[in-house]
Design an enzyme around this catalytic site. Structure first.
Site, short mmCIF file in Angstrom:
data_model
loop_
_atom_site.label_atom_id
_atom_site.label_comp_id
_atom_site.label_asym_id
_atom_site.label_seq_id
_atom_site.Cartn_x
_atom_site.Cartn_y
_atom_site.Cartn_z
N GLU A 139 0.38 -9.84 -1.39
CA GLU A 139 -1.01 -10.28 -1.48
C GLU A 139 -1.49 -10.33 -2.93
O GLU A 139 -2.28 -11.20 -3.29
CB GLU A 139 -1.89 -9.38 -0.63
CG GLU A 139 -1.69 -9.61 0.86
CD GLU A 139 -2.44 -8.62 1.73
OE1 GLU A 139 -3.24 -9.07 2.56
OE2 GLU A 139 -2.23 -7.39 1.56
N ALA B 241 0.82 -1.21 0.00
CA ALA B 241 0.00 0.00 0.00
C ALA B 241 0.85 1.26 0.00
O ALA B 241 1.97 1.27 0.53
CB ALA B 241 -0.92 0.00 1.22
N GLY C 157 0.79 -5.61 0.63
CA GLY C 157 -0.16 -5.74 -0.46
C GLY C 157 0.46 -6.24 -1.75
O GLY C 157 -0.21 -6.87 -2.57
N GLU D 26 2.53 -6.06 7.81
CA GLU D 26 1.54 -5.05 8.19
C GLU D 26 1.46 -4.79 9.69
O GLU D 26 1.24 -3.64 10.11
CB GLU D 26 0.16 -5.45 7.66
CG GLU D 26 -0.04 -5.22 6.17
CD GLU D 26 0.40 -6.39 5.31
OE1 GLU D 26 0.05 -6.42 4.12
OE2 GLU D 26 1.12 -7.28 5.83
#
Length: 285
Positions: free
Chosen positions: A139, A91, A136, A159
């Site tokens: 992910e 992110a 992310g 995270e």
């Protein structure tokens, strides 16, 4: 492609990855789709930020995935990066730091749509990972069916070290890959895992020489795309829907997928081609 955007014509008409780069279409500033025959390369292209996923980039990923999902000519997707040292670092924390709580809440569906878009692709998907794939970014790779990484890869879900949790599917996708205890250790420790260990413990599926992740990912996708498009979609659907079910329920999912392909033109062509000792010409229906 079936969705609007900037593009250049000249798509390769081959069944696999093709011999060269074909049609290119931009989805906003940070995402492109390049066609290689029946293989679509979904390119993360925000090099100034190591592909950190901003709201604008998330919207573009989701839009590109929507277009690919609707395109019946696509048989496989490869997720790649233009950055020399990173697949995606997760992110965009600079953007997140500027958001109020209300703005962050409104941004959440935008972010989720990007990861769900990759996860929901109806055709086989391959992540070609080099350099950093963190948070992310990892992910996005986990949302693909197969992860090809080169020896420069460093992956992880850090995270909790910044006060959040993996929110792009990591808490659900990682244990499905490596088991609950291993996923807990990786998520709770927030540690980064280098390529060889990542391959050894199943975080990535194939390990290739440095600089070859994209090439090998496209080659794998080309081999996949040479197979029946009807069969590929049905097999992926059965794998995804059946995972986690009890055996009896899973076999019912498989039977439904079998029935969807058993009377298709692809099945008839595949059997005929096998008996006639020739390459199949898939009708795709």
């Amino acid at each position: 492609m079936t969705s609007g955007g900037e593009h250049t014509e000249g798509a390769d008409a081959g069944t696999g990855a093709g011999s060269g780069e074909g049609e290119r279409e931009r989805f906003g500033e940070y995402v492109a789709v390049v066609r290689h025959g029946h293989v679509a390369e979904l390119v993360l292209d925000r090099p100034a930020a190591m592909n950190a996923v901003s709201s604008a980039m998330a919207r573009s990923i989701a839009a590109a995935c929507d277009a690919l999902s609707a395109d019946q000519d696509v048989r496989a997707v490869v997720l790649t990066s233009t950055h020399e040292r990173a697949f995606c670092v997760g992110a965009d924390l600079k953007e997140r730091n500027s958001l109020s709580d209300a703005e962050l809440l409104r941004q959440r569906p935008v972010s989720r749509a990007a990861y769900q878009g990759v996860l929901a692709l109806p055709v086989p998907s391959v992540a070609a990972v080099h350099g950093f794939a963190l948070g992310g970014g990892f992910e996005l790779a986990l949302s693909c069916d197969i992860v090809v990484a080169d020896t420069t890869a460093v992956v992880g879900l850090p995270e909790v070290s910044v006060g959040v949790i993996p929110g792009g599917g990591g808490t659900q996708l990682l244990p499905r890959r490596v088991g609950a205890a291993r996923a807990a250790e990786l998520i709770f420790s927030a540690r980064r895992v280098e390529a060889e260990e990542a391959h050894r413990i199943g975080l990535v599926d194939q390990l290739v020489d440095a600089g070859r992740a994209r090439e090998e990912g496209l080659a794998l996708a080309g081999r996949i795309a040479s197979n029946s498009p009807v069969g590929l979609r049905a097999a992926k659907r059965a794998l995804r829907l059946g995972h986690g079910l009890d055996l009896a329920s899973g076999l019912e999912v498989e039977d439904g997928a079998w029935r969807a392909v058993a009377f298709s033109g692809d099945r008839a062509e595949g059997v005929a081609a096998f008996n006639e000792k020739r390459a199949p010409q898939w009708p795709g229906a």
